[in-house]
Design a protein around this motif. Structure first.
Motif, PDB file in Angstrom:
ATOM      1  N   ILE A  85       2.424  22.005   1.389  1.00  9.79           N
ATOM      2  CA  ILE A  85       4.093  22.504   1.289  1.00  9.79           C
ATOM      3  C   ILE A  85       4.764  21.654   0.401  1.00  9.79           C
ATOM      4  O   ILE A  85       5.588  22.146  -0.250  1.00  9.79           O
ATOM      5  CB  ILE A  85       4.322  22.474   2.804  1.00  9.79           C
ATOM      6  N   LEU A  86       4.743  20.492   0.727  1.00  7.92           N
ATOM      7  CA  LEU A  86       5.910  19.464   0.043  1.00  7.92           C
ATOM      8  C   LEU A  86       5.697  19.188  -1.601  1.00  7.92           C
ATOM      9  O   LEU A  86       6.641  19.164  -2.279  1.00  7.92           O
ATOM     10  CB  LEU A  86       5.531  17.972   0.368  1.00  7.92           C
ATOM     11  N   GLU A  87       4.537  19.943  -2.139  1.00  4.78           N
ATOM     12  CA  GLU A  87       4.317  19.800  -3.505  1.00  4.78           C
ATOM     13  C   GLU A  87       4.696  21.175  -4.138  1.00  4.78           C
ATOM     14  O   GLU A  87       4.656  21.228  -5.396  1.00  4.78           O
ATOM     15  CB  GLU A  87       2.862  19.352  -4.081  1.00  4.78           C
ATOM     16  N   ASN A  88       5.139  22.109  -3.282  1.00  4.61           N
ATOM     17  CA  ASN A  88       5.423  23.425  -3.751  1.00  4.61           C
ATOM     18  C   ASN A  88       6.925  23.655  -3.561  1.00  4.61           C
ATOM     19  O   ASN A  88       7.717  23.529  -2.607  1.00  4.61           O
ATOM     20  CB  ASN A  88       4.773  24.434  -2.878  1.00  4.61           C
ATOM     21  N   PRO A  89       7.855  23.415  -4.775  1.00  2.00           N
ATOM     22  CA  PRO A  89       9.120  23.304  -4.842  1.00  2.00           C
ATOM     23  C   PRO A  89       9.802  24.782  -4.127  1.00  2.00           C
ATOM     24  O   PRO A  89      10.763  24.794  -3.829  1.00  2.00           O
ATOM     25  CB  PRO A  89       9.667  23.365  -6.192  1.00  2.00           C
ATOM     26  N   HIS A  90       8.980  25.666  -3.959  1.00  4.89           N
ATOM     27  CA  HIS A  90       9.313  27.071  -3.412  1.00  4.89           C
ATOM     28  C   HIS A  90       9.236  27.120  -1.864  1.00  4.89           C
ATOM     29  O   HIS A  90       9.236  28.223  -1.519  1.00  4.89           O
ATOM     30  CB  HIS A  90       8.832  27.982  -4.328  1.00  4.89           C
ATOM     31  N   ASP A  91       8.485  26.282  -1.431  1.00  2.00           N
ATOM     32  CA  ASP A  91       8.173  26.318  -0.031  1.00  2.00           C
ATOM     33  C   ASP A  91       8.974  25.463   0.944  1.00  2.00           C
ATOM     34  O   ASP A  91       8.997  24.340   0.591  1.00  2.00           O
ATOM     35  CB  ASP A  91       6.741  26.028   0.173  1.00  2.00           C
ATOM     36  N   GLU A  92       9.917  26.136   1.499  1.00  2.00           N
ATOM     37  CA  GLU A  92      10.868  25.205   2.468  1.00  2.00           C
ATOM     38  C   GLU A  92      10.282  24.885   3.627  1.00  2.00           C
ATOM     39  O   GLU A  92      11.126  24.643   4.727  1.00  2.00           O
ATOM     40  CB  GLU A  92      12.267  26.066   2.192  1.00  2.00           C
ATOM     41  N   THR A  93       9.275  25.131   4.099  1.00  6.96           N
ATOM     42  CA  THR A  93       8.741  25.055   5.419  1.00  6.96           C
ATOM     43  C   THR A  93       8.787  23.804   5.899  1.00  6.96           C
ATOM     44  O   THR A  93       8.571  22.775   5.004  1.00  6.96           O
ATOM     45  CB  THR A  93       7.193  25.347   5.446  1.00  6.96           C
ATOM     46  N   LYS A  94       9.524  23.505   7.348  1.00  9.42           N
ATOM     47  CA  LYS A  94       9.683  22.027   7.889  1.00  9.42           C
ATOM     48  C   LYS A  94       8.486  21.559   8.543  1.00  9.42           C
ATOM     49  O   LYS A  94       7.875  22.462   9.318  1.00  9.42           O
ATOM     50  CB  LYS A  94      11.006  22.137   8.610  1.00  9.42           C
ATOM     51  N   ILE A  95       8.256  20.333   8.577  1.00  8.59           N
ATOM     52  CA  ILE A  95       7.263  19.792   9.102  1.00  8.59           C
ATOM     53  C   ILE A  95       7.527  18.762  10.008  1.00  8.59           C
ATOM     54  O   ILE A  95       8.159  17.760   9.722  1.00  8.59           O
ATOM     55  CB  ILE A  95       5.967  19.082   8.106  1.00  8.59           C
ATOM     56  N   HIS A  96       6.956  18.805  11.279  1.00  9.20           N
ATOM     57  CA  HIS A  96       7.245  17.761  12.082  1.00  9.20           C
ATOM     58  C   HIS A  96       5.964  17.351  13.106  1.00  9.20           C
ATOM     59  O   HIS A  96       5.291  17.977  13.693  1.00  9.20           O
ATOM     60  CB  HIS A  96       8.184  18.301  13.518  1.00  9.20           C
ATOM     61  N   LEU A  97       5.559  15.991  12.557  1.00  9.85           N
ATOM     62  CA  LEU A  97       4.197  15.458  12.957  1.00  9.85           C
ATOM     63  C   LEU A  97       4.473  14.519  13.930  1.00  9.85           C
ATOM     64  O   LEU A  97       5.035  13.559  13.836  1.00  9.85           O
ATOM     65  CB  LEU A  97       3.658  14.886  11.567  1.00  9.85           C
ATOM     66  N   ILE A  98       3.395  14.519  14.962  1.00  8.73           N
ATOM     67  CA  ILE A  98       3.237  13.554  15.909  1.00  8.73           C
ATOM     68  C   ILE A  98       1.870  12.922  15.703  1.00  8.73           C
ATOM     69  O   ILE A  98       0.845  13.908  15.858  1.00  8.73           O
ATOM     70  CB  ILE A  98       3.484  13.939  17.352  1.00  8.73           C
ATOM     71  N   TYR A  99       1.677  11.625  15.159  1.00  5.93           N
ATOM     72  CA  TYR A  99       0.534  11.134  15.225  1.00  5.93           C
ATOM     73  C   TYR A  99      -0.166  10.259  15.911  1.00  5.93           C
ATOM     74  O   TYR A  99       0.419   9.239  15.799  1.00  5.93           O
ATOM     75  CB  TYR A  99       0.215  10.802  13.527  1.00  5.93           C
ATOM     76  N   ALA A 100      -1.165  10.344  16.776  1.00  9.64           N
ATOM     77  CA  ALA A 100      -1.373   9.453  17.741  1.00  9.64           C
ATOM     78  C   ALA A 100      -2.690   8.583  17.343  1.00  9.64           C
ATOM     79  O   ALA A 100      -3.778   9.217  16.869  1.00  9.64           O
ATOM     80  CB  ALA A 100      -1.526  10.220  19.395  1.00  9.64           C
ATOM     81  N   ASN A 101      -2.683   7.157  17.816  1.00 13.10           N
ATOM     82  CA  ASN A 101      -3.930   6.540  17.541  1.00 13.10           C
ATOM     83  C   ASN A 101      -3.870   5.526  18.562  1.00 13.10           C
ATOM     84  O   ASN A 101      -2.780   5.330  19.294  1.00 13.10           O
ATOM     85  CB  ASN A 101      -3.821   5.756  16.040  1.00 13.10           C
ATOM     86  N   VAL A 102      -4.909   4.369  18.608  1.00 11.17           N
ATOM     87  CA  VAL A 102      -5.088   3.319  19.367  1.00 11.17           C
ATOM     88  C   VAL A 102      -4.277   2.168  18.973  1.00 11.17           C
ATOM     89  O   VAL A 102      -3.421   1.619  19.792  1.00 11.17           O
ATOM     90  CB  VAL A 102      -6.713   3.055  19.731  1.00 11.17           C
ATOM     91  N   THR A 103      -4.488   1.895  17.646  1.00 13.16           N
ATOM     92  CA  THR A 103      -3.646   0.498  17.219  1.00 13.16           C
ATOM     93  C   THR A 103      -3.320   1.031  16.106  1.00 13.16           C
ATOM     94  O   THR A 103      -3.409   1.913  15.404  1.00 13.16           O
ATOM     95  CB  THR A 103      -4.875  -0.419  17.063  1.00 13.16           C
ATOM     96  N   TYR A 104      -2.350   0.026  15.463  1.00 12.52           N
ATOM     97  CA  TYR A 104      -1.634   0.317  14.194  1.00 12.52           C
ATOM     98  C   TYR A 104      -2.716   0.136  12.964  1.00 12.52           C
ATOM     99  O   TYR A 104      -2.420   1.079  11.900  1.00 12.52           O
ATOM    100  CB  TYR A 104      -0.718  -1.042  13.885  1.00 12.52           C
ATOM    101  N   GLU A 105      -3.840  -0.536  13.102  1.00 11.40           N
ATOM    102  CA  GLU A 105      -4.701  -0.339  11.959  1.00 11.40           C
ATOM    103  C   GLU A 105      -5.323   0.946  12.059  1.00 11.40           C
ATOM    104  O   GLU A 105      -6.151   1.060  10.994  1.00 11.40           O
ATOM    105  CB  GLU A 105      -5.759  -1.635  12.284  1.00 11.40           C
ATOM    106  N   ASP A 106      -5.432   1.438  13.197  1.00 11.92           N
ATOM    107  CA  ASP A 106      -6.201   3.019  12.957  1.00 11.92           C
ATOM    108  C   ASP A 106      -5.189   4.041  12.386  1.00 11.92           C
ATOM    109  O   ASP A 106      -5.960   5.107  12.112  1.00 11.92           O
ATOM    110  CB  ASP A 106      -6.456   3.484  14.580  1.00 11.92           C
ATOM    111  N   ILE A 107      -4.314   3.772  11.972  1.00 14.02           N
ATOM    112  CA  ILE A 107      -3.163   4.839  11.152  1.00 14.02           C
ATOM    113  C   ILE A 107      -3.795   5.208  10.026  1.00 14.02           C
ATOM    114  O   ILE A 107      -3.680   4.389   9.162  1.00 14.02           O
ATOM    115  CB  ILE A 107      -1.804   4.413  11.606  1.00 14.02           C
ATOM    116  N   LEU A 108      -4.481   6.263   9.714  1.00 14.54           N
ATOM    117  CA  LEU A 108      -4.908   6.746   8.391  1.00 14.54           C
ATOM    118  C   LEU A 108      -3.719   7.598   7.604  1.00 14.54           C
ATOM    119  O   LEU A 108      -2.872   7.972   8.237  1.00 14.54           O
ATOM    120  CB  LEU A 108      -6.019   7.858   8.500  1.00 14.54           C
ATOM    121  N   LEU A 109      -3.805   7.301   6.349  1.00 16.37           N
ATOM    122  CA  LEU A 109      -2.860   7.512   5.241  1.00 16.37           C
ATOM    123  C   LEU A 109      -1.426   7.294   5.613  1.00 16.37           C
ATOM    124  O   LEU A 109      -0.642   8.136   5.215  1.00 16.37           O
ATOM    125  CB  LEU A 109      -3.176   8.953   5.229  1.00 16.37           C
TER     126      LEU A 109
END
Length: 284
Positions: free
Chosen positions: A178-202
């Protein structure tokens, strides 16, 4: 031979030669434009049969997470995986038994010549063992594409994304497309859950999305065991977190879910209570 007749024969010979040259030129360009096999637009994957791809680079991201880059047949080949779909990877567990598990690459077909997988290797994971043992020069058997999700730019006004652990990979793929397509204006709201800070991928990539597209991409991290200094969510993803950080129920929004089974079950219950219809929900 009469001069007039001789002239006609000469003109006819020239015409035949020109037709021959024209036909030859047309045939040449036809051959140049003709599809050249499986490395064309349809991609390298086979939905019915496993194909092997060479591991060309392994990058350790943490004590139990690594990024694996696999080469495609040619530098201009594309994998051919539709956005939001996955593929089956085959390997062997610690006792030598065959195991198959679905994974979603973090790359898109705009990344020609290779694809990448970000893998978290769990101590008791059967496929985790296979990836833990993989070294550059080894081959991975892959089959696909698979999955019910089919993304078209602008199909919704906004996505809410509820991800847990390695469930971030299909979300990342969709968000990046979505974000790499300049013609796509779709909004994204991400909630990303993990156990510890070190577990957060990407995390670096997600934070760059938020920085580069502040009006289009929002991420809210939730940790069960946060560090002393932490400004994100704490504990499990609650109904209130979903209500605050995801788009409200509407016919032109969709909530995507991908996480461990207990999390998916809890998120579905939250969404139902908040008024999201089944059509507004999708579980990878």
């Amino acid at each position: 031979m009469e001069p007039l007749q001789s002239h006609r024969v000469e003109m006819l010979s020239i015409a035949v030669a020109l037709v021959a040259v024209g036909a030859g030129t047309a045939y040449y360009f036809y051959l140049q434009r003709k599809p050249k096999g499986p490395e064309g637009p349809k991609g390298c994957l086979d939905a019915d049969n496993f194909k092997e791809f060479l591991l060309v680079k392994r990058t350790e991201l943490s004590h139990n997470v690594a990024k694996f880059r696999f080469a495609l047949p040619t530098p201009t080949s594309v994998l051919g995986l539709p956005i939001g779909q996955h593929m089956s990877c085959r390997g062997k567990d610690s006792v030598g038994q065959e195991v198959t598990k679905p994974y979603t690459p973090t790359t898109l077909d705009s990344d020609v010549g290779y694809f990448e997988l970000v893998i978290k290797m769990y101590p008791q994971g059967r496929m985790s063992h296979h990836f833990r043992e993989m070294r550059e020069g080894d081959y991975l058997a892959v089959k696909g594409p698979k999955g019910r999700f089919k993304y078209q730019p602008g199909q919704v006004r906004a996505f809410g994304m509820l991800a847990g652990g390695t469930g971030i990979t299909p979300m990342f793929q969709v968000a990046r497309a979505i974000l790499e397509n300049p013609h796509d204006e779709t909004k994204i709201h991400l909630i990303y859950a993990n156990v510890t800070y070190e577990d957060i991928l990407l995390k670096e990539e997600l934070d760059n999305f938020a920085l580069s597209f502040p009006d289009q991409f929002h991420v809210y991290y939730v940790l069960n065991q946060p560090p002393e200094i932490w400004d994100g969510g704490v504990g499990y993803v609650s109904k209130e977190m979903v209500q605050i950080h995801c788009p409200a129920p509407a016919s032109d929004i969709q909530i995507l879910m991908c996480g461990p089974p207990p999390m998916n079950k809890a998120m579905a219950a939250h969404l139902n209570e908040l008024g999201y219809t089944p059509e507004m929900q999708f579980k990878f």
